[in-house]
Design an enzyme around this catalytic site. Structure first.
Site: not given
Ligand code: GRF
Length: 205
Positions: A92, A94, A111
């Site tokens: 999470m 950038v 994403h």
């Molecule tokens: C997923 O929805 C992914 O697309 C987004 O963040 C979420 C992460 O979920 N970038 P996880 O940690 O893989 O369970």
């Protein structure tokens, strides 16, 4: 940089990391996960890595005054693991151009929307607010923008009238777990080239 070595960056639950671990474990995968980095202490993804005997470390962005220092620490760890590919699985933060240029065309992200619609965060709610009838997920190469890189694979999910952000996210997640390992496998194993921003797989009919 050694061929097929994958470093995974995570921030939380790690269900996409798990999907990748499972795909590698199933055999015939063109690479293996050699390390997992979380920018958050206590992320469940770290436990998943440990359970799979994959080295897992925390590099907390909060400990760095500037983004550059944080990213240099990430790059240093990934280089120590000698990774060829960097896979972002629910990471999470950038990343700056400096990081992207350290692994050119070798960073993959998942994403939870059909890009280019709804980049950034809070995307399921944004899709509902907009009133789209279909959303989904996208696996793409990371370039210097946010969620703008060349698309490797997408899956479509129908939006239901009674969806809220949570129910929509849950159905999108099912598709994420399907296409995430498939896209990583595809881009790692097949010859491809970029034509503009299109990925052209050279074995495609
Ligand atoms: C997923 O929805 C992914 O697309 C987004 O963040 C979420 C992460 O979920 N970038 P996880 O940690 O893989 O369970």
């Amino acid at each position: 940089m050694a061929e097929g070595r994958i470093g995974v960056l995570v921030s939380g639950r790690g269900s996409n990391l798990q999907a990748l671990i499972d795909a590698v474990r199933a055999g015939g995968f063109p690479g293996r996960i050699v390390g997992v980095i979380s920018n958050k202490k206590g992320a469940y993804a770290l436990e998943r890595a440990q359970a799979a005997d994959i080295p897992a470390v925390v590099i907390a962005h909060r400990k760095f005054a500037e983004r550059e220092g944080f990213e240099r620490a990430l790059i240093e760890q990934l280089r120590a693991w000698d990774v060829e590919w960097v896979v972002l699985a629910g990471f999470m933060r950038v990343l700056t151009s400096e990081f992207v240029r350290a692994f050119p065309q070798r960073i993959i992200n998942i994403h939870p929307s059909l890009l280019p619609a709804f980049p950034g965060v809070g995307v399921q709610q944004a899709a509902l607010d907009y009133g789209v009838k279909f959303s989904g997920c996208t696996v793409h190469l990371v370039d210097e923008g946010t969620d703008t890189g060349p698309i490797i694979m997408q899956a479509v999910v129908e939006v239901r009238d009674d969806d809220d952000a949570e129910t929509l996210a849950a159905r999108i997640l099912v598709e994420e777990h399907r296409i995430f390992p498939a896209a990583v496998r595809r881009v790692m194993s097949k010859p491809w080239r970029l034509e503009g921003r299109r990925i052209v797989f050279e074995d495609a009919p």
